[in-house]
Design a protein around this motif. Structure first.
Motif, short mmCIF file in Angstrom:
data_model
loop_
_atom_site.label_atom_id
_atom_site.label_comp_id
_atom_site.label_asym_id
_atom_site.label_seq_id
_atom_site.Cartn_x
_atom_site.Cartn_y
_atom_site.Cartn_z
N HIS A 84 0.48 -0.84 0.09
CA HIS A 84 0.01 -0.12 0.27
C HIS A 84 1.69 0.75 0.09
CE1 HIS A 84 -3.48 2.51 1.02
NE2 HIS A 84 -2.37 2.89 1.61
N CYS A 85 1.17 1.85 -0.98
CA CYS A 85 1.95 2.64 -1.40
C CYS A 85 1.25 4.09 -2.18
CB CYS A 85 3.58 2.10 -1.89
SG CYS A 85 3.27 1.19 -3.16
N PRO A 86 0.86 4.82 -2.16
CA PRO A 86 0.18 5.98 -2.59
C PRO A 86 0.65 6.82 -3.01
CG PRO A 86 -1.29 5.50 -0.75
CD PRO A 86 -0.33 4.36 -1.00
N TYR A 87 1.33 6.94 -1.92
CA TYR A 87 2.52 8.32 -1.65
C TYR A 87 3.81 8.39 -2.35
CZ TYR A 87 -1.52 8.86 1.62
OH TYR A 87 -2.61 9.04 1.84
N SER A 135 -0.14 10.32 7.34
CA SER A 135 0.85 10.72 8.02
C SER A 135 1.87 9.97 8.43
CB SER A 135 0.54 10.74 9.31
OG SER A 135 1.21 10.88 10.50
N TYR A 136 2.93 10.28 7.40
CA TYR A 136 4.30 9.56 6.98
C TYR A 136 5.23 8.53 8.52
CZ TYR A 136 4.07 11.87 2.63
OH TYR A 136 4.03 12.38 1.57
N GLY A 137 4.98 9.18 9.57
CA GLY A 137 5.33 8.67 10.10
C GLY A 137 4.61 7.46 10.83
N LEU A 138 3.82 7.05 10.80
CA LEU A 138 2.69 6.37 11.28
C LEU A 138 3.11 4.89 10.26
CD1 LEU A 138 -0.70 7.38 12.44
CD2 LEU A 138 2.13 7.04 13.38
N SER A 139 4.13 5.31 8.68
CA SER A 139 3.93 3.76 7.84
C SER A 139 5.10 2.85 7.52
CB SER A 139 4.61 5.01 6.13
OG SER A 139 4.37 5.32 6.05
#
Length: 137
Positions: free
Chosen positions: A23-26, A52-56
């Motif tokens: 799951h990498c939509p960004y 919220s990138y830190g939650l990846s």
């Protein structure tokens, strides 16, 4: 030695398949990982991004954490960045620092890390001076 090469390739195949579920939509950077455990089982994982990138979370940590939650003991890991350009520098395929630290905690020091398009390295080569806590007290 051919058997070890076959084992590494079979682990990389599982990692590549896991990358298709990322799951990498960004970043649009599909990453998969596969962990071989001491009982011969293979546990896979993929990266999961969040706005919220830190939650990846990276594929390597997903696979390792899944193995631990299933009561397994991880022995080696393969990672595949299927969107990495074939002519890209090897650094774009390497595990990040956070993943290396988690690997240090959950894999044996002599564990082989198979990196698609790069080859394999021992964990001690990827993270030669890890952060460690003294467990003897």
């Amino acid at each position: 030695m051919a058997s070890a090469d076959n084992n590494a390739e079979s682990l990389l195949v599982v990692a590549r398949q896991a990358a298709t579920r990322a799951h990498c939509p960004y970043s649009n950077f599909h990453v998969g990982a596969a962990v071989r455990c001491d009982d011969g089982s293979v546990i896979d994982g993929c990266n999961v991004e969040n706005a919220s990138y830190g939650l990846s979370i990276c594929a390597e940590r997903v696979a390792l954490f899944a193995a631990i939650t299933q009561g397994k003991r991880p022995l080696e890991l393969a990672v595949s960045c299927v969107d990495a350009q074939t002519d890209a520098a090897p650094g774009s395929r390497m595990p990040c620092g956070a993943c290396r630290q988690v690997m240090q905690e959950l894999l044996p020091a002599d564990a082989k890390i198979h990196i698609d398009g790069v080859g394999h390295q021992h964990l001690s080569e990827l993270l030669p001076h890890p952060f460690e806590l003294d467990h003897s007290s």
